[in-house]
Scaffold this active site. Structure first.
Site, PDB file in Angstrom:
ATOM      1  N   ALA A  14       0.624  -0.735  -0.119  1.00  0.00           N
ATOM      2  CA  ALA A  14       0.466   0.256  -0.044  1.00  0.00           C
ATOM      3  C   ALA A  14       0.808   0.909   0.049  1.00  0.00           C
ATOM      4  O   ALA A  14       1.985   0.637   0.276  1.00  0.00           O
ATOM      5  CB  ALA A  14      -1.004  -0.251   1.151  1.00  0.00           C
TER       6      ALA A  14
ATOM      7  N   GLY B 285       0.842  -4.997   1.107  1.00  0.00           N
ATOM      8  CA  GLY B 285      -0.054  -5.445   0.474  1.00  0.00           C
ATOM      9  C   GLY B 285      -0.324  -5.742  -0.862  1.00  0.00           C
ATOM     10  O   GLY B 285      -0.851  -6.586  -1.897  1.00  0.00           O
TER      11      GLY B 285
ATOM     12  N   GLU C 247      -0.269  -9.584  -0.511  1.00  0.00           N
ATOM     13  CA  GLU C 247      -2.191  -9.762  -0.582  1.00  0.00           C
ATOM     14  C   GLU C 247      -2.492  -9.413  -1.629  1.00  0.00           C
ATOM     15  O   GLU C 247      -3.474 -10.210  -1.825  1.00  0.00           O
ATOM     16  CB  GLU C 247      -2.598  -8.389   0.713  1.00  0.00           C
ATOM     17  CG  GLU C 247      -2.203  -9.268   1.672  1.00  0.00           C
ATOM     18  CD  GLU C 247      -2.012  -7.421   3.021  1.00  0.00           C
ATOM     19  OE1 GLU C 247      -2.082  -6.060   2.437  1.00  0.00           O
ATOM     20  OE2 GLU C 247      -3.008  -7.983   4.322  1.00  0.00           O
TER      21      GLU C 247
ATOM     22  N   GLU D  78       4.824  -5.008   7.242  1.00  0.00           N
ATOM     23  CA  GLU D  78       3.696  -4.193   8.191  1.00  0.00           C
ATOM     24  C   GLU D  78       4.117  -3.801   9.721  1.00  0.00           C
ATOM     25  O   GLU D  78       3.911  -2.566   9.571  1.00  0.00           O
ATOM     26  CB  GLU D  78       1.963  -4.234   7.168  1.00  0.00           C
ATOM     27  CG  GLU D  78       1.592  -3.940   6.531  1.00  0.00           C
ATOM     28  CD  GLU D  78       1.990  -5.468   5.810  1.00  0.00           C
ATOM     29  OE1 GLU D  78       2.674  -6.682   5.996  1.00  0.00           O
ATOM     30  OE2 GLU D  78       1.057  -5.676   4.757  1.00  0.00           O
TER      31      GLU D  78
HETATM   32  N1  CAA Z   1       4.428   3.451  -0.766  1.00  0.00           N
HETATM   33  C1  CAA Z   1       5.124   3.940  -1.051  1.00  0.00           C
HETATM   34  N2  CAA Z   1       6.588   4.685  -2.407  1.00  0.00           N
HETATM   35  C2  CAA Z   1       7.354   3.590  -1.965  1.00  0.00           C
HETATM   36  C3  CAA Z   1       6.524   1.834  -1.474  1.00  0.00           C
HETATM   37  C4  CAA Z   1       5.618   2.146  -0.450  1.00  0.00           C
HETATM   38  N3  CAA Z   1       5.146   1.016   0.255  1.00  0.00           N
HETATM   39  N4  CAA Z   1       7.940   0.862  -1.489  1.00  0.00           N
HETATM   40  C5  CAA Z   1       8.398   1.688  -1.736  1.00  0.00           C
HETATM   41  N5  CAA Z   1       8.664   3.192  -2.481  1.00  0.00           N
HETATM   42  C6  CAA Z   1       8.809   4.013  -3.096  1.00  0.00           C
HETATM   43  C7  CAA Z   1      10.148   4.796  -2.040  1.00  0.00           C
HETATM   44  O1  CAA Z   1       9.742   5.553  -1.414  1.00  0.00           O
HETATM   45  C8  CAA Z   1      11.154   5.579  -3.397  1.00  0.00           C
HETATM   46  O2  CAA Z   1      10.223   6.778  -3.635  1.00  0.00           O
HETATM   47  P1  CAA Z   1      11.901   7.650  -3.798  1.00  0.00           P
HETATM   48  O3  CAA Z   1      12.103   7.097  -4.271  1.00  0.00           O
HETATM   49  O4  CAA Z   1      11.304   8.881  -3.800  1.00  0.00           O
HETATM   50  O5  CAA Z   1      12.119   7.978  -2.864  1.00  0.00           O
HETATM   51  C9  CAA Z   1      10.536   4.504  -4.751  1.00  0.00           C
HETATM   52  O6  CAA Z   1       9.560   3.514  -4.282  1.00  0.00           O
HETATM   53  C10 CAA Z   1      12.180   3.362  -4.621  1.00  0.00           C
HETATM   54  O7  CAA Z   1      12.226   2.697  -3.486  1.00  0.00           O
HETATM   55  P2  CAA Z   1      13.192   2.647  -2.618  1.00  0.00           P
HETATM   56  O8  CAA Z   1      14.189   3.271  -2.895  1.00  0.00           O
HETATM   57  O9  CAA Z   1      13.132   2.329  -1.083  1.00  0.00           O
HETATM   58  O10 CAA Z   1      13.918   1.413  -3.577  1.00  0.00           O
HETATM   59  P3  CAA Z   1      15.046  -0.049  -2.713  1.00  0.00           P
HETATM   60  O11 CAA Z   1      15.273  -0.669  -3.471  1.00  0.00           O
HETATM   61  O12 CAA Z   1      15.697   0.598  -2.088  1.00  0.00           O
HETATM   62  O13 CAA Z   1      13.459  -1.226  -1.362  1.00  0.00           O
HETATM   63  C11 CAA Z   1      11.659  -1.764  -0.953  1.00  0.00           C
HETATM   64  C12 CAA Z   1      13.113  -1.341  -2.547  1.00  0.00           C
HETATM   65  C13 CAA Z   1      13.141  -2.910   0.335  1.00  0.00           C
HETATM   66  C14 CAA Z   1      10.922  -2.681  -1.582  1.00  0.00           C
HETATM   67  C15 CAA Z   1      11.539  -0.177   0.182  1.00  0.00           C
HETATM   68  O14 CAA Z   1      11.146   0.344  -0.710  1.00  0.00           O
HETATM   69  C16 CAA Z   1       9.924  -0.737   0.778  1.00  0.00           C
HETATM   70  O15 CAA Z   1      10.756  -1.120   1.925  1.00  0.00           O
HETATM   71  N6  CAA Z   1       9.224  -0.276   0.465  1.00  0.00           N
HETATM   72  C17 CAA Z   1       8.266  -0.354   1.596  1.00  0.00           C
HETATM   73  C18 CAA Z   1       7.290  -1.688   1.716  1.00  0.00           C
HETATM   74  C19 CAA Z   1       6.610  -1.903   2.879  1.00  0.00           C
HETATM   75  O16 CAA Z   1       6.283  -1.824   4.087  1.00  0.00           O
HETATM   76  N7  CAA Z   1       5.135  -2.333   2.147  1.00  0.00           N
HETATM   77  C20 CAA Z   1       3.700  -2.726   3.398  1.00  0.00           C
HETATM   78  C21 CAA Z   1       3.494  -1.307   3.178  1.00  0.00           C
HETATM   79  S1  CAA Z   1       2.133  -0.891   3.876  1.00  0.00           S
HETATM   80  C22 CAA Z   1       1.004  -2.320   3.669  1.00  0.00           C
HETATM   81  O17 CAA Z   1       1.113  -2.403   2.765  1.00  0.00           O
HETATM   82  C23 CAA Z   1      -0.486  -2.791   4.171  1.00  0.00           C
HETATM   83  C24 CAA Z   1      -1.497  -3.490   3.349  1.00  0.00           C
HETATM   84  O18 CAA Z   1      -1.250  -4.670   4.198  1.00  0.00           O
HETATM   85  C25 CAA Z   1      -2.418  -2.643   2.658  1.00  0.00           C
END
Ligand code: CAA
Length: 258
Positions: free
Chosen positions: A65, A109, A112, A132
Protein backbone atom coordinates in the site's frame (compact mmCIF):
# COMPACT_ATOMS: atom_id res chain seq x y z
CA UNK A 1 -11.42 4.56 -19.63
CA UNK A 2 -7.91 6.05 -19.69
CA UNK A 3 -5.52 4.52 -17.17
CA UNK A 4 -2.46 6.17 -15.63
CA UNK A 5 -1.30 3.63 -13.05
CA UNK A 6 -1.87 0.45 -15.01
CA UNK A 7 -1.46 -0.71 -18.61
CA UNK A 8 -4.24 -2.84 -20.04
CA UNK A 9 -3.58 -5.02 -23.08
CA UNK A 10 -5.67 -7.65 -24.77
CA UNK A 11 -3.74 -10.58 -26.23
CA UNK A 12 -6.17 -12.87 -28.01
CA UNK A 13 -8.37 -14.29 -25.23
CA UNK A 14 -6.17 -13.04 -22.38
CA UNK A 15 -6.36 -9.67 -20.63
CA UNK A 16 -2.93 -8.52 -19.41
CA UNK A 17 -2.81 -5.85 -16.71
CA UNK A 18 0.58 -4.35 -15.87
CA UNK A 19 0.80 -2.32 -12.66
CA UNK A 20 2.62 0.83 -13.63
CA UNK A 21 3.82 3.28 -11.00
CA UNK A 22 7.53 2.68 -11.59
CA UNK A 23 8.77 5.57 -9.45
CA UNK A 24 6.99 4.17 -6.39
CA UNK A 25 7.68 0.48 -7.09
CA UNK A 26 4.00 0.08 -7.97
CA UNK A 27 2.84 1.14 -4.50
CA UNK A 28 -0.89 0.56 -4.41
CA UNK A 29 -2.68 3.87 -3.99
CA UNK A 30 -6.39 4.55 -4.40
CA UNK A 31 -6.07 5.52 -8.05
CA UNK A 32 -4.15 2.37 -8.98
CA UNK A 33 -6.59 0.14 -7.11
CA UNK A 34 -9.59 1.93 -8.71
CA UNK A 35 -8.07 1.49 -12.15
CA UNK A 36 -7.24 -2.14 -11.44
CA UNK A 37 -10.81 -2.75 -10.24
CA UNK A 38 -12.39 -1.22 -13.33
CA UNK A 39 -9.99 -3.01 -15.69
CA UNK A 40 -10.75 -6.33 -14.00
CA UNK A 41 -14.50 -5.73 -14.19
CA UNK A 42 -14.33 -4.76 -17.85
CA UNK A 43 -12.30 -7.90 -18.69
CA UNK A 44 -14.68 -10.05 -16.66
CA UNK A 45 -17.68 -8.79 -18.62
CA UNK A 46 -15.90 -8.98 -22.00
CA UNK A 47 -17.05 -12.20 -23.67
CA UNK A 48 -13.90 -12.37 -25.78
CA UNK A 49 -11.69 -12.68 -22.68
CA UNK A 50 -11.22 -16.00 -20.89
CA UNK A 51 -8.31 -15.40 -18.52
CA UNK A 52 -6.52 -12.47 -16.89
CA UNK A 53 -2.87 -11.94 -15.94
CA UNK A 54 -1.69 -9.25 -13.51
CA UNK A 55 1.99 -8.38 -13.49
CA UNK A 56 4.31 -5.59 -12.40
CA UNK A 57 7.84 -4.61 -13.34
CA UNK A 58 11.04 -6.65 -13.13
CA UNK A 59 11.89 -4.90 -9.87
CA UNK A 60 8.50 -4.91 -8.19
CA UNK A 61 5.15 -6.57 -8.57
CA UNK A 62 4.05 -4.07 -5.90
CA UNK A 63 5.85 -2.79 -2.80
CA UNK A 64 2.64 -2.56 -0.81
CA UNK A 65 0.00 0.00 0.00
CA UNK A 66 1.17 3.56 -0.62
CA UNK A 67 2.86 4.56 2.62
CA UNK A 68 3.09 8.26 1.68
CA UNK A 69 -0.65 8.36 0.99
CA UNK A 70 -1.67 6.76 4.28
CA UNK A 71 0.98 7.97 6.72
CA UNK A 72 -1.22 10.70 8.23
CA UNK A 73 -4.58 8.97 8.23
CA UNK A 74 -6.49 8.88 11.51
CA UNK A 75 -8.43 5.91 12.79
CA UNK A 76 -11.63 7.67 11.65
CA UNK A 77 -10.28 8.09 8.11
CA UNK A 78 -9.43 4.44 7.89
CA UNK A 79 -12.51 3.14 9.74
CA UNK A 80 -15.33 5.47 8.67
CA UNK A 81 -13.95 6.23 5.22
CA UNK A 82 -12.31 2.82 4.79
CA UNK A 83 -9.73 4.90 2.93
CA UNK A 84 -6.89 2.46 2.47
CA UNK A 85 -8.40 -0.83 1.37
CA UNK A 86 -11.98 0.12 0.40
CA UNK A 87 -11.65 -1.04 -3.21
CA UNK A 88 -9.20 -3.89 -2.71
CA UNK A 89 -11.62 -6.77 -2.74
CA UNK A 90 -12.97 -6.04 -6.25
CA UNK A 91 -10.65 -8.74 -7.53
CA UNK A 92 -12.53 -11.29 -5.43
CA UNK A 93 -15.69 -10.61 -7.49
CA UNK A 94 -13.97 -11.59 -10.74
CA UNK A 95 -15.30 -14.91 -12.01
CA UNK A 96 -12.66 -15.59 -14.66
CA UNK A 97 -9.24 -16.86 -13.54
CA UNK A 98 -6.67 -14.26 -12.55
CA UNK A 99 -2.97 -15.23 -12.57
CA UNK A 100 -0.36 -13.14 -10.74
CA UNK A 101 2.98 -13.03 -12.57
CA UNK A 102 5.34 -11.80 -9.86
CA UNK A 103 8.88 -10.50 -10.32
CA UNK A 104 10.78 -8.57 -7.68
CA UNK A 105 9.10 -7.28 -4.55
CA UNK A 106 5.61 -8.41 -3.58
CA UNK A 107 5.43 -6.82 -0.16
CA UNK A 108 2.59 -5.93 2.16
CA UNK A 109 -0.43 -5.17 0.00
CA UNK A 110 1.57 -6.42 -3.00
CA UNK A 111 1.85 -9.87 -1.44
CA UNK A 112 -1.81 -9.66 -0.44
CA UNK A 113 -2.86 -8.70 -3.97
CA UNK A 114 -0.87 -11.63 -5.40
CA UNK A 115 -2.58 -13.95 -2.92
CA UNK A 116 -6.01 -12.66 -3.99
CA UNK A 117 -5.23 -13.91 -7.50
CA UNK A 118 -6.06 -17.51 -8.30
CA UNK A 119 -2.46 -18.62 -8.54
CA UNK A 120 0.98 -17.09 -8.57
CA UNK A 121 3.78 -17.71 -11.05
CA UNK A 122 7.02 -16.23 -9.73
CA UNK A 123 10.26 -15.14 -11.32
CA UNK A 124 13.46 -16.33 -9.64
CA UNK A 125 14.01 -12.81 -8.24
CA UNK A 126 10.59 -12.60 -6.57
CA UNK A 127 10.49 -11.69 -2.89
CA UNK A 128 7.37 -11.99 -0.80
CA UNK A 129 6.86 -10.36 2.56
CA UNK A 130 4.47 -8.77 5.04
CA UNK A 131 6.68 -6.04 6.52
CA UNK A 132 3.83 -3.90 7.94
CA UNK A 133 5.04 -4.60 11.49
CA UNK A 134 8.09 -2.43 10.77
CA UNK A 135 5.71 0.45 10.00
CA UNK A 136 3.87 0.03 13.29
CA UNK A 137 0.84 -1.59 11.70
CA UNK A 138 -0.27 -4.96 10.40
CA UNK A 139 -1.36 -6.48 7.10
CA UNK A 140 -4.69 -4.92 6.14
CA UNK A 141 -5.75 -6.74 2.98
CA UNK A 142 -5.91 -10.33 4.11
CA UNK A 143 -2.23 -11.12 4.79
CA UNK A 144 -2.81 -12.57 8.25
CA UNK A 145 -5.67 -14.68 6.87
CA UNK A 146 -4.50 -15.86 3.46
CA UNK A 147 -0.85 -16.52 4.38
CA UNK A 148 -1.63 -19.15 7.06
CA UNK A 149 -3.98 -20.86 4.64
CA UNK A 150 -1.34 -20.75 1.87
CA UNK A 151 1.85 -21.59 3.73
CA UNK A 152 1.01 -22.75 7.28
CA UNK A 153 0.63 -20.89 10.55
CA UNK A 154 4.28 -21.21 11.48
CA UNK A 155 5.65 -19.60 8.33
CA UNK A 156 2.88 -16.98 8.29
CA UNK A 157 3.67 -15.98 11.88
CA UNK A 158 7.38 -15.90 11.07
CA UNK A 159 6.84 -13.60 8.08
CA UNK A 160 4.30 -11.27 9.70
CA UNK A 161 6.16 -11.00 13.03
CA UNK A 162 9.75 -10.72 11.79
CA UNK A 163 8.99 -8.97 8.46
CA UNK A 164 11.52 -11.21 6.74
CA UNK A 165 11.17 -11.73 3.01
CA UNK A 166 10.68 -15.13 1.44
CA UNK A 167 12.47 -15.75 -1.82
CA UNK A 168 10.93 -17.52 -4.79
CA UNK A 169 12.45 -20.92 -4.00
CA UNK A 170 11.12 -20.87 -0.44
CA UNK A 171 7.74 -19.58 -1.67
CA UNK A 172 7.51 -22.51 -4.05
CA UNK A 173 8.53 -25.01 -1.34
CA UNK A 174 5.92 -23.52 0.97
CA UNK A 175 3.19 -23.67 -1.67
CA UNK A 176 2.66 -19.92 -1.98
CA UNK A 177 3.50 -19.99 -5.69
CA UNK A 178 2.68 -22.64 -8.25
CA UNK A 179 5.81 -22.29 -10.42
CA UNK A 180 9.14 -20.45 -10.44
CA UNK A 181 10.76 -19.50 -13.75
CA UNK A 182 13.75 -17.42 -14.85
CA UNK A 183 12.90 -13.71 -14.90
CA UNK A 184 13.08 -13.44 -18.67
CA UNK A 185 10.55 -16.29 -18.99
CA UNK A 186 7.99 -14.93 -16.50
CA UNK A 187 5.53 -13.22 -18.81
CA UNK A 188 5.85 -15.91 -21.47
CA UNK A 189 5.12 -18.62 -18.90
CA UNK A 190 2.18 -16.73 -17.37
CA UNK A 191 0.69 -15.91 -20.78
CA UNK A 192 1.13 -19.52 -21.91
CA UNK A 193 -0.69 -20.74 -18.78
CA UNK A 194 -3.42 -18.16 -19.41
CA UNK A 195 -3.74 -19.22 -23.05
CA UNK A 196 -4.03 -22.86 -22.02
CA UNK A 197 -6.84 -21.95 -19.63
CA UNK A 198 -8.41 -19.77 -22.33
CA UNK A 199 -8.54 -22.77 -24.66
CA UNK A 200 -10.81 -24.64 -22.22
CA UNK A 201 -14.56 -24.24 -21.78
CA UNK A 202 -15.13 -20.92 -20.00
CA UNK A 203 -18.17 -22.04 -17.98
CA UNK A 204 -16.24 -25.09 -16.77
CA UNK A 205 -13.21 -22.91 -15.95
CA UNK A 206 -15.49 -20.64 -13.91
CA UNK A 207 -17.03 -23.61 -12.10
CA UNK A 208 -13.58 -24.94 -11.18
CA UNK A 209 -12.52 -21.53 -9.85
CA UNK A 210 -15.71 -21.29 -7.81
CA UNK A 211 -15.29 -24.80 -6.46
CA UNK A 212 -11.61 -24.49 -5.49
CA UNK A 213 -12.34 -21.17 -3.77
CA UNK A 214 -15.16 -22.83 -1.86
CA UNK A 215 -12.52 -25.01 -0.17
CA UNK A 216 -11.41 -21.92 1.77
CA UNK A 217 -14.87 -20.90 2.89
CA UNK A 218 -16.56 -24.05 4.08
CA UNK A 219 -16.28 -27.52 5.64
CA UNK A 220 -14.95 -30.48 3.64
CA UNK A 221 -18.33 -32.18 3.41
CA UNK A 222 -20.07 -28.96 2.28
CA UNK A 223 -17.28 -28.32 -0.22
CA UNK A 224 -17.48 -31.83 -1.65
CA UNK A 225 -21.28 -31.44 -1.88
CA UNK A 226 -20.83 -28.14 -3.74
CA UNK A 227 -18.29 -29.70 -6.09
CA UNK A 228 -20.61 -32.65 -6.77
CA UNK A 229 -23.44 -30.32 -7.81
CA UNK A 230 -21.17 -28.41 -10.20
CA UNK A 231 -19.78 -31.68 -11.59
CA UNK A 232 -23.35 -32.83 -12.25
CA UNK A 233 -24.21 -29.42 -13.74
CA UNK A 234 -21.32 -29.78 -16.20
CA UNK A 235 -23.30 -32.60 -17.83
CA UNK A 236 -25.86 -29.98 -18.83
CA UNK A 237 -23.29 -28.19 -20.99
CA UNK A 238 -22.57 -28.70 -24.68
CA UNK A 239 -18.87 -28.46 -23.87
CA UNK A 240 -18.97 -31.63 -21.74
CA UNK A 241 -20.51 -33.49 -24.70
CA UNK A 242 -17.86 -32.06 -27.03
CA UNK A 243 -14.96 -32.74 -24.61
CA UNK A 244 -15.87 -36.38 -24.09
CA UNK A 245 -16.76 -36.97 -27.76
CA UNK A 246 -13.43 -35.46 -28.80
CA UNK A 247 -11.56 -37.80 -26.45
CA UNK A 248 -13.38 -40.85 -27.80
CA UNK A 249 -12.84 -39.73 -31.39
CA UNK A 250 -9.13 -39.06 -30.68
CA UNK A 251 -9.26 -35.39 -31.73
CA UNK A 252 -8.93 -32.02 -29.99
CA UNK A 253 -12.06 -30.60 -28.42
CA UNK A 254 -13.51 -27.39 -29.79
CA UNK A 255 -15.39 -25.72 -26.96
CA UNK A 256 -18.18 -23.23 -27.59
CA UNK A 257 -18.49 -21.94 -24.03
CA UNK A 258 -22.02 -23.33 -23.94
N1 CAA B 1 4.62 3.18 -0.59
C1 CAA B 1 5.03 4.34 -1.14
N2 CAA B 1 6.22 4.49 -1.76
C2 CAA B 1 7.02 3.41 -1.84
C3 CAA B 1 6.66 2.18 -1.28
C4 CAA B 1 5.39 2.07 -0.65
N3 CAA B 1 4.92 0.93 -0.14
N4 CAA B 1 7.67 1.30 -1.50
C5 CAA B 1 8.61 1.96 -2.17
N5 CAA B 1 8.24 3.23 -2.37
C6 CAA B 1 8.99 4.31 -3.04
C7 CAA B 1 10.13 4.81 -2.17
O1 CAA B 1 9.65 5.76 -1.24
C8 CAA B 1 11.05 5.40 -3.21
O2 CAA B 1 10.54 6.67 -3.59
P1 CAA B 1 11.57 7.91 -3.79
O3 CAA B 1 12.47 7.48 -4.92
O4 CAA B 1 10.66 9.04 -4.13
O5 CAA B 1 12.31 8.05 -2.50
C9 CAA B 1 10.86 4.49 -4.41
O6 CAA B 1 9.63 3.80 -4.19
C10 CAA B 1 11.96 3.44 -4.51
O7 CAA B 1 12.04 2.77 -3.25
P2 CAA B 1 13.41 2.56 -2.46
O8 CAA B 1 14.34 3.69 -2.73
O9 CAA B 1 13.07 2.28 -1.03
O10 CAA B 1 13.96 1.27 -3.21
P3 CAA B 1 14.91 0.14 -2.61
O11 CAA B 1 15.28 -0.71 -3.76
O12 CAA B 1 16.00 0.75 -1.80
O13 CAA B 1 13.99 -0.70 -1.58
C11 CAA B 1 11.98 -1.85 -0.90
C12 CAA B 1 12.90 -1.44 -2.08
C13 CAA B 1 12.69 -2.86 -0.01
C14 CAA B 1 10.76 -2.51 -1.52
C15 CAA B 1 11.59 -0.62 -0.09
O14 CAA B 1 11.11 0.39 -0.98
C16 CAA B 1 10.52 -0.86 0.93
O15 CAA B 1 10.78 -1.41 1.98
N6 CAA B 1 9.28 -0.42 0.62
C17 CAA B 1 8.17 -0.48 1.56
C18 CAA B 1 7.64 -1.90 1.69
C19 CAA B 1 6.53 -1.95 2.71
O16 CAA B 1 6.71 -1.64 3.87
N7 CAA B 1 5.33 -2.37 2.27
C20 CAA B 1 4.16 -2.47 3.13
C21 CAA B 1 3.29 -1.25 2.98
S1 CAA B 1 1.97 -1.22 4.14
C22 CAA B 1 0.74 -2.20 3.46
O17 CAA B 1 0.90 -2.73 2.39
C23 CAA B 1 -0.53 -2.32 4.27
C24 CAA B 1 -1.48 -3.33 3.78
O18 CAA B 1 -1.39 -4.49 4.07
C25 CAA B 1 -2.65 -2.94 2.96
Amino acid sequence: MEFECIILEIKEKVGLITLHRPKALNALNDQLMNELGSALKSLDSNEAIQCIVITGSEKAFAAGADIAAMANYSFMDTYKGDYITRNWETIRQIRKPVIAAVAGYALGGGCELAMMCDFIIAAENAKFGQPEIKLGTLPGAGGTQRLPRAISKSKAMDMCLTARMMDAAEAERAGLVSRVVPLEMLLEEAMAAASTIASMSLPIVMMIKESVNRAYETTLSEGVHFERRLFQASFGTEDQKEGMAAFLEKRSAVFKNQ
